[in-house]
Structures are given as structure tokens and as C-alpha cells.
Scaffold this motif. Structure first.
Motif, PDB file in Angstrom:
ATOM      1  N   PRO A 125      89.017 -19.023  18.558  1.00  0.00           N
ATOM      2  CA  PRO A 125      88.259 -19.442  17.357  1.00  0.00           C
ATOM      3  C   PRO A 125      88.948 -20.602  16.672  1.00  0.00           C
ATOM      4  O   PRO A 125      90.188 -20.708  16.712  1.00  0.00           O
ATOM      5  CB  PRO A 125      88.228 -18.184  16.507  1.00  0.00           C
ATOM      6  CG  PRO A 125      89.418 -17.410  16.917  1.00  0.00           C
ATOM      7  CD  PRO A 125      89.634 -17.685  18.381  1.00  0.00           C
ATOM      8  N   PRO A 126      88.150 -21.499  16.021  1.00  0.00           N
ATOM      9  CA  PRO A 126      88.721 -22.729  15.452  1.00  0.00           C
ATOM     10  C   PRO A 126      89.442 -22.439  14.146  1.00  0.00           C
ATOM     11  O   PRO A 126      89.104 -21.514  13.407  1.00  0.00           O
ATOM     12  CB  PRO A 126      87.495 -23.600  15.225  1.00  0.00           C
ATOM     13  CG  PRO A 126      86.389 -22.638  14.970  1.00  0.00           C
ATOM     14  CD  PRO A 126      86.675 -21.456  15.842  1.00  0.00           C
ATOM     15  N   ASP A 127      90.423 -23.264  13.883  1.00  0.00           N
ATOM     16  CA  ASP A 127      91.089 -23.216  12.583  1.00  0.00           C
ATOM     17  C   ASP A 127      90.582 -24.398  11.751  1.00  0.00           C
ATOM     18  O   ASP A 127      89.731 -25.171  12.176  1.00  0.00           O
ATOM     19  CB  ASP A 127      92.611 -23.258  12.757  1.00  0.00           C
ATOM     20  CG  ASP A 127      93.058 -24.451  13.603  1.00  0.00           C
ATOM     21  OD1 ASP A 127      92.219 -25.379  13.814  1.00  0.00           O
ATOM     22  OD2 ASP A 127      94.210 -24.460  14.043  1.00  0.00           O
ATOM     23  N   GLN A 128      91.141 -24.579  10.538  1.00  0.00           N
ATOM     24  CA  GLN A 128      90.675 -25.640   9.654  1.00  0.00           C
ATOM     25  C   GLN A 128      90.901 -27.018  10.275  1.00  0.00           C
ATOM     26  O   GLN A 128      90.061 -27.925  10.132  1.00  0.00           O
ATOM     27  CB  GLN A 128      91.408 -25.548   8.305  1.00  0.00           C
ATOM     28  CG  GLN A 128      90.909 -26.524   7.260  1.00  0.00           C
ATOM     29  CD  GLN A 128      89.458 -26.248   6.826  1.00  0.00           C
ATOM     30  OE1 GLN A 128      89.119 -25.088   6.608  1.00  0.00           O
ATOM     31  NE2 GLN A 128      88.644 -27.275   6.744  1.00  0.00           N
ATOM     32  N   GLU A 129      92.017 -27.163  10.963  1.00  0.00           N
ATOM     33  CA  GLU A 129      92.313 -28.452  11.577  1.00  0.00           C
ATOM     34  C   GLU A 129      91.257 -28.824  12.617  1.00  0.00           C
ATOM     35  O   GLU A 129      90.825 -29.977  12.715  1.00  0.00           O
ATOM     36  CB  GLU A 129      93.710 -28.404  12.220  1.00  0.00           C
ATOM     37  CG  GLU A 129      94.100 -29.734  12.851  1.00  0.00           C
ATOM     38  CD  GLU A 129      95.470 -29.657  13.552  1.00  0.00           C
ATOM     39  OE1 GLU A 129      95.857 -30.682  14.145  1.00  0.00           O
ATOM     40  OE2 GLU A 129      96.101 -28.609  13.476  1.00  0.00           O
ATOM     41  N   SER A 130      90.837 -27.819  13.397  1.00  0.00           N
ATOM     42  CA  SER A 130      89.810 -28.095  14.406  1.00  0.00           C
ATOM     43  C   SER A 130      88.496 -28.515  13.745  1.00  0.00           C
ATOM     44  O   SER A 130      87.801 -29.429  14.208  1.00  0.00           O
ATOM     45  CB  SER A 130      89.597 -26.847  15.274  1.00  0.00           C
ATOM     46  OG  SER A 130      90.765 -26.526  15.978  1.00  0.00           O
ATOM     47  N   LEU A 131      88.138 -27.848  12.634  1.00  0.00           N
ATOM     48  CA  LEU A 131      86.893 -28.214  11.936  1.00  0.00           C
ATOM     49  C   LEU A 131      86.983 -29.637  11.377  1.00  0.00           C
ATOM     50  O   LEU A 131      86.017 -30.408  11.465  1.00  0.00           O
ATOM     51  CB  LEU A 131      86.607 -27.209  10.825  1.00  0.00           C
ATOM     52  CG  LEU A 131      86.339 -25.753  11.239  1.00  0.00           C
ATOM     53  CD1 LEU A 131      85.977 -24.901  10.006  1.00  0.00           C
ATOM     54  CD2 LEU A 131      85.226 -25.676  12.278  1.00  0.00           C
ATOM     55  N   ASP A 132      88.163 -29.972  10.785  1.00  0.00           N
ATOM     56  CA  ASP A 132      88.312 -31.319  10.242  1.00  0.00           C
ATOM     57  C   ASP A 132      88.231 -32.365  11.341  1.00  0.00           C
ATOM     58  O   ASP A 132      87.639 -33.450  11.154  1.00  0.00           O
ATOM     59  CB  ASP A 132      89.654 -31.440   9.510  1.00  0.00           C
ATOM     60  CG  ASP A 132      89.708 -30.593   8.240  1.00  0.00           C
ATOM     61  OD1 ASP A 132      88.599 -30.222   7.741  1.00  0.00           O
ATOM     62  OD2 ASP A 132      90.809 -30.320   7.737  1.00  0.00           O
ATOM     63  N   ARG A 133      88.842 -32.058  12.483  1.00  0.00           N
ATOM     64  CA  ARG A 133      88.811 -33.005  13.604  1.00  0.00           C
ATOM     65  C   ARG A 133      87.382 -33.235  14.089  1.00  0.00           C
ATOM     66  O   ARG A 133      86.982 -34.366  14.362  1.00  0.00           O
ATOM     67  CB  ARG A 133      89.692 -32.462  14.725  1.00  0.00           C
ATOM     68  CG  ARG A 133      89.783 -33.373  15.930  1.00  0.00           C
ATOM     69  CD  ARG A 133      90.647 -32.726  16.982  1.00  0.00           C
ATOM     70  NE  ARG A 133      90.692 -33.530  18.195  1.00  0.00           N
ATOM     71  CZ  ARG A 133      91.212 -33.142  19.344  1.00  0.00           C
ATOM     72  NH1 ARG A 133      91.762 -31.914  19.421  1.00  0.00           N
ATOM     73  NH2 ARG A 133      91.211 -33.934  20.400  1.00  0.00           N
ATOM     74  N   LEU A 134      86.634 -32.148  14.184  1.00  0.00           N
ATOM     75  CA  LEU A 134      85.242 -32.269  14.643  1.00  0.00           C
ATOM     76  C   LEU A 134      84.418 -33.063  13.622  1.00  0.00           C
ATOM     77  O   LEU A 134      83.603 -33.915  13.986  1.00  0.00           O
ATOM     78  CB  LEU A 134      84.653 -30.872  14.864  1.00  0.00           C
ATOM     79  CG  LEU A 134      83.192 -30.817  15.316  1.00  0.00           C
ATOM     80  CD1 LEU A 134      83.002 -31.574  16.631  1.00  0.00           C
ATOM     81  CD2 LEU A 134      82.731 -29.364  15.493  1.00  0.00           C
ATOM     82  N   ARG A 135      84.634 -32.789  12.337  1.00  0.00           N
ATOM     83  CA  ARG A 135      83.873 -33.514  11.302  1.00  0.00           C
ATOM     84  C   ARG A 135      84.167 -35.018  11.362  1.00  0.00           C
ATOM     85  O   ARG A 135      83.257 -35.840  11.276  1.00  0.00           O
ATOM     86  CB  ARG A 135      84.225 -32.967   9.931  1.00  0.00           C
ATOM     87  CG  ARG A 135      83.552 -33.732   8.790  1.00  0.00           C
ATOM     88  CD  ARG A 135      84.063 -33.276   7.455  1.00  0.00           C
ATOM     89  NE  ARG A 135      85.513 -33.446   7.364  1.00  0.00           N
ATOM     90  CZ  ARG A 135      86.139 -34.610   7.168  1.00  0.00           C
ATOM     91  NH1 ARG A 135      85.439 -35.735   7.096  1.00  0.00           N
ATOM     92  NH2 ARG A 135      87.450 -34.660   7.083  1.00  0.00           N
ATOM     93  N   SER A 136      85.461 -35.356  11.510  1.00  0.00           N
ATOM     94  CA  SER A 136      85.828 -36.771  11.562  1.00  0.00           C
ATOM     95  C   SER A 136      85.195 -37.464  12.769  1.00  0.00           C
ATOM     96  O   SER A 136      84.812 -38.635  12.704  1.00  0.00           O
ATOM     97  CB  SER A 136      87.357 -36.915  11.614  1.00  0.00           C
ATOM     98  OG  SER A 136      87.954 -36.370  10.454  1.00  0.00           O
ATOM     99  N   ALA A 137      85.096 -36.744  13.880  1.00  0.00           N
ATOM    100  CA  ALA A 137      84.523 -37.347  15.084  1.00  0.00           C
ATOM    101  C   ALA A 137      83.018 -37.577  14.939  1.00  0.00           C
ATOM    102  O   ALA A 137      82.471 -38.552  15.451  1.00  0.00           O
ATOM    103  CB  ALA A 137      84.801 -36.462  16.281  1.00  0.00           C
ATOM    104  N   VAL A 138      82.333 -36.676  14.244  1.00  0.00           N
ATOM    105  CA  VAL A 138      80.860 -36.796  14.149  1.00  0.00           C
ATOM    106  C   VAL A 138      80.460 -37.910  13.185  1.00  0.00           C
ATOM    107  O   VAL A 138      79.591 -38.724  13.475  1.00  0.00           O
ATOM    108  CB  VAL A 138      80.243 -35.448  13.706  1.00  0.00           C
ATOM    109  CG1 VAL A 138      78.764 -35.606  13.443  1.00  0.00           C
ATOM    110  CG2 VAL A 138      80.474 -34.404  14.786  1.00  0.00           C
ATOM    111  N   GLY A 139      81.056 -37.985  11.998  1.00  0.00           N
ATOM    112  CA  GLY A 139      80.643 -39.037  11.065  1.00  0.00           C
ATOM    113  C   GLY A 139      81.049 -38.729   9.662  1.00  0.00           C
ATOM    114  O   GLY A 139      81.479 -37.623   9.341  1.00  0.00           O
ATOM    115  N   PRO A 140      80.906 -39.738   8.751  1.00  0.00           N
ATOM    116  CA  PRO A 140      81.405 -39.577   7.388  1.00  0.00           C
ATOM    117  C   PRO A 140      80.612 -38.573   6.566  1.00  0.00           C
ATOM    118  O   PRO A 140      81.187 -37.837   5.772  1.00  0.00           O
ATOM    119  CB  PRO A 140      81.266 -40.985   6.798  1.00  0.00           C
ATOM    120  CG  PRO A 140      80.218 -41.660   7.620  1.00  0.00           C
ATOM    121  CD  PRO A 140      80.333 -41.093   8.998  1.00  0.00           C
ATOM    122  N   GLU A 141      79.255 -38.537   6.695  1.00  0.00           N
ATOM    123  CA  GLU A 141      78.446 -37.625   5.887  1.00  0.00           C
ATOM    124  C   GLU A 141      78.146 -36.381   6.718  1.00  0.00           C
ATOM    125  O   GLU A 141      77.019 -36.165   7.170  1.00  0.00           O
ATOM    126  CB  GLU A 141      77.145 -38.313   5.436  1.00  0.00           C
ATOM    127  CG  GLU A 141      77.356 -39.529   4.565  1.00  0.00           C
ATOM    128  CD  GLU A 141      77.868 -39.155   3.185  1.00  0.00           C
ATOM    129  OE1 GLU A 141      77.718 -37.974   2.792  1.00  0.00           O
ATOM    130  OE2 GLU A 141      78.413 -40.034   2.487  1.00  0.00           O
TER     131      GLU A 141
END
Length: 465
Positions: free
Chosen positions: A62-78
Motif C-alpha cells: 500500500p502507498p505511503d504519503q510520499e508515493s501519493l505526492d510523487r504520483l500527484r506531481s507526475a500527473v499535473g499541478p491541479e
């Protein structure tokens, strides 16, 4: 306001053309706009899916906060990425993500796009679950959800640009439509104008007027029909004129031929009249009847000859300055009517007329009032700046409405029982012809207080007639 046929044709043609152009331009712009929006939506959803696909295999589950932040940064700013109670939010517009989009992503388990308008601007919302692919190729949901917000303002500007292009494309069609409308109207109205001109000439009496058929349309058929009608009318009028000429010639010939035997017959009845006092009562009655009928026949022939002169156009007035009051007074005195007719006239009312013909007119009008009207019979002479009026009224019952239009018709007698009256039925017709010969006229009406009223109008200046 009455609009001509040309204007209505132009308006109809231009309106139909503009409507067709507007509908076509609107339909084209709408189709292009829809295609542009859909293409943009496919592009953005493809970008989201591609970016998630590139990062997802590298995440820990299961993902941790770092994984979620990394995925968000890869997808886009909004973008907002959620997993259970954890979330990674980037940008100020992630609050636009709707509950309906979240429900659709969780229910369908696949990528979902939604277009909304917020703060007067269009936005595209893209939501998708992250799916994990096992080594054996199996796919299972990871519990991670990604939601991105993309502005569609640029797409909206492009759509507006398409609308302006459509309007700009349609605008040149307006003068072209007007030009085509003018040409079409001229081609339609040209034969209509020819028909109008032909009809006007026919109405003015030119029975030789015709229109040349051109083409094979309905207007050509109308032209042919009008020409046939004109030909039929011309033939009918020529036949009518021929018959009228024959009738006039016959009347003139008969009247002329009757003059000699009637002169002899008149001399005989004068001798018969001088000897009537010495005859037996029965013989005297027959002689008086014969004398009356001969005199009636003589007057009828004289009237017929006068009518023939009017019809042939050979009647010519011998004009002189006449005091109308004196002429009327002399007419009444000569016929013994002075004590039966009241004359109201000022002296000095002079008019250029043929004295004999004026006497005939007054005698006919007064005689008609005495025979068919009732006392008092009055003749009034009055003058205006440009005409003289001689009005004859009686105290009888007046003229029935059905009789008024026919009182000046030849041989007209409204009482069929009066076929043996001394009149020929030509007196009023001759009176009117004499009045018109001087540029005047006679009218018949009923007086306000009852009785018939005949009014003779004569111009004081013959050029005013």
C-alpha cells in the motif's frame, strides 16, 4: 404600407438565402466546436492515463504519503490523489472535483471525464482509479484515485473563433444573395411588366395590343391567354361597332325615306282635320285618332333623324349669346305653359348656346314634368362663376330608384302601360345629347321635399366644357 412585387420577391429570396447560410454556418460551427471539445477531452484524458501508467509501477503498495505526492506531481499541478484517509492535493482548483465524478469513478472502476462551468469558465474534470498489474497479468484496483482539473478557456476561445469564422464566411453571401435576388426578380417581373403594359393599352382602347410569349413557363401561358382574350375582345368590339353602324344607318335611312310620305300624309290629315266637324261622331272620333297618330309618327321620325345626326357626329350647334331667362320664358309661352309653370330667374344670365337646341332641352324637361309629375312645376335659372344651371322640379311622387339610372336611355318608359303616350321615349335622350353638344350635361334626381328634379348645366365658356 403597400409593398410592390419586386420588393417582396427580393425580401423572400434574400431571407431564404440568409436563413440557409445562417443554418449552414451555425451547424458547421457547432459540429466543429463539438469535435474540438471532444478531441481536447480525449487528449487530456490520454495524458492523465499515460502519466499514471508511467509512475504507477514504481509505487509501493500500500502507498505511503510520499508515493501519493510523487504520483500527484507526475500527473499535473491541479491534481488530487487519495488513498483511504491519505491524500495529496496540488493547486487551487481541486475543489472543483464533484461528488458525482467521485461516485462515477468508484462505481465504474475506470477513467471518467466530466465538463463543468465554474466562475463563468469551462473546466474538464478527469478522475480514474489506479489499477495494479500482477506478474501473471492480472489487474486489481489499488485503492488509489486520481482527480485532475484542466481549464478549457483556450478551447472556448477557439470555439468562439470558429463562430466568427462562420459569420465571416457567411457575410459575403449577403451581397451575393441580393444580386441573385435582383436578377431573379428582374427575370420574373420582366414578363409581368410586359403583361401590365399590354393590359393598360387594352384598357385605354388599343385593342391591337399584344404581348410576345417567351419561354414555356406559367407566365408564357398567361401571356398566350391574355393575347387570346384580347383577340376575342377585339373581334367582339369590331362586330359590335359594325352592328351599331348598321343600326344607325338603318335608322337614318328609314327616317329619311319616311319624310316624303309623311309630308303627304300630314297634308292629308290637315284636310281631314278641317272637315272633321262635319262628320258623324264615329267618323270624327276615328279621324281625330288618325290625326293624333300621324302627328305622333311625325314627331317620332323627327326625333329619330335628330338621334341619327348625333350618332353620325353631324349635329353642329349654331352658337350665339342667349339670355337664358328670356329663352326659357319664350319656350313656355310658345307652348302655352306660362300659366302652368313657375319661372324663377334673374335677367342678364347669358350663355353661348344654340337657341333652338336650348329650346328643345327646356321643352323636353318641362313637358316631362307636366306629363308625369304634378303641380307645382318650377323652372329655376341660376348662374355661377363657370356655369349656368336650369333646374326643373315638380310636385309629383318623384322617380323610383330603379328608374333613375335609365331615365336618359333611348325609348325607355318606366311605366309599361304608357305605350300609347305622345312621347317617343327619345325626348330625355335628345335633351342630354344637346346638353353635351354644348359641353354641359343633364342629371336626374329626386328633390328633398319630393318630386323629380332635372338639372341642366351649361358652361359659360365653351372651352370649359
Amino acid at each position: 404600407m403597400r409593398w410592390g412585387l419586386r420588393f417582396r420577391l427580393l425580401l423572400a429570396f434574400v431571407s431564404v438565402t440568409l436563413l440557409a447560410v445562417a443554418v449552414t454556418a451555425w451547424s458547421s460551427a457547432r459540429s466543429a466546436s463539438a469535435a474540438l471539445v471532444e478531441a481536447t477531452e480525449r487528449q487530456l484524458t490520454g495524458v492523465v492515463a499515460e502519466r499514471i501508467g508511467a509512475v504507477a509501477p514504481q509505487l509501493s503498495y500500500p502507498p505511503d504519503q510520499e508515493s501519493l505526492d510523487r504520483l500527484r506531481s507526475a500527473v499535473g499541478p491541479e491534481t488530487v490523489v487519495t488513498y483511504g484517509q491519505l491524500s495529496s492535493v496540488g493547486g487551487d482548483r481541486t475543489g472543483l472535483v464533484t461528488g458525482a465524478l467521485r461516485d462515477a469513478v468508484r462505481t465504474r472502476g475506470r477513467l471518467v471525464a466530466q465538463r463543468i462551468v465554474a466562475a463563468g469558465r469551462p473546466w474538464l474534470l478527469v478522475g480514474t482509479p489506479v489499477v495494479v498489474t500482477a506478474p501473471d497479468g492480472g489487474r486489481s484496483p489499488s485503492g488509489i484515485e486520481v482527480y485532475s482539473v484542466f481549464p478549457l478557456a483556450e478551447v472556448e476561445r477557439q470555439v468562439d473563433g470558429l463562430g466568427r469564422v462562420a459569420v465571416g464566411t457567411a457575410a459575403p453571401a449577403v451581397p451575393l444573395a441580393v444580386l441573385l435576388a435582383v436578377l431573379a426578380a428582374n427575370s420574373v417581373l420582366r414578363p409581368v411588366r410586359r403583361l401590365r403594359d399590354t393590359a393598360r393599352r387594352l384598357a385605354a382602347g388599343d385593342l391591337d395590343a399584344r404581348s410576345t410569349p417567351r419561354g414555356a413557363d406559367e407566365l408564357t401561358e398567361l401571356t398566350v391567354t391574355l393575347n387570346r382574350m384580347a383577340g376575342s375582345l377585339q373581334a367582339s368590339m369590331e362586330e359590335l361597332r359594325r352592328m351599331q353602324a348598321d343600326a344607325r344607318r338603318f335608322t337614318a335611312d328609314v327616317s329619311h325615306e319616311l319624310r316624303t310620305p309623311l309630308s303627304t300624309l300630314t297634308a292629308v290629315v290637315e284636310v281631314l282635320a278641317s272637315a272633321a266637324d262635319g262628320m258623324a261622331p264615329d267618323a270624327r272620333e276615328s279621324a281625330e285618332l288618325a290625326i293624333t297618330e300621324v302627328h305622333r309618327l311625325v314627331r317620332l321620325v323627327e326625333d329619330l333623324m335628330e338621334v341619327s345626326r348625333f350618332d353620325a357626329g353631324t349635329a353642329r350647334p349654331r352658337v350665339e349669346e342667349v339670355d337664358v331667362a328670356d329663352a326659357v320664358r319664350e319656350c313656355l309661352r310658345a307652348r302655352g305653359w306660362s300659366d302652368r309653370v313657375e319661372l324663377v330667374a334673374a335677367q342678364g344670365v347669358r350663355v353661348p348656346v344654340d337657341r333652338r337646341r336650348l329650346d328643345v332641352v327646356v321643352a323636353n324637361l318641362v313637358g316631362n314634368a307636366l306629363r308625369h309629375g304634378a303641380p307645382p312645376v318650377r323652372v329655376t335659372v341660376s348662374a355661377a362663376a363657370r356655369q349656368v344651371r336650369v333646374e326643373v322640379t315638380d310636385g309629383g311622387p318623384g322617380l323610383p330608384d330603379a328608374v333613375l339610372p335609365h331615365v336618359f336611355d333611348r325609348f325607355y318608359k318606366h311605366d309599361a302601360a304608357r305605350t300609347r303616350t305622345p312621347g317617343s321615349g327619345l325626348g330625355l335622350a335628345i335633351a342630354r345629347e344637346n346638353a353635351r353638344l354644348h359641353g354641359g350635361d343633364i342629371t336626374a334626381a329626386n328633390a328633398a321635399g319630393g318630386g323629380a328634379r332635372f338639372t341642366l348645366r351649361l358652361p359659360r365658356d365653351p372651352e370649359d366644357g
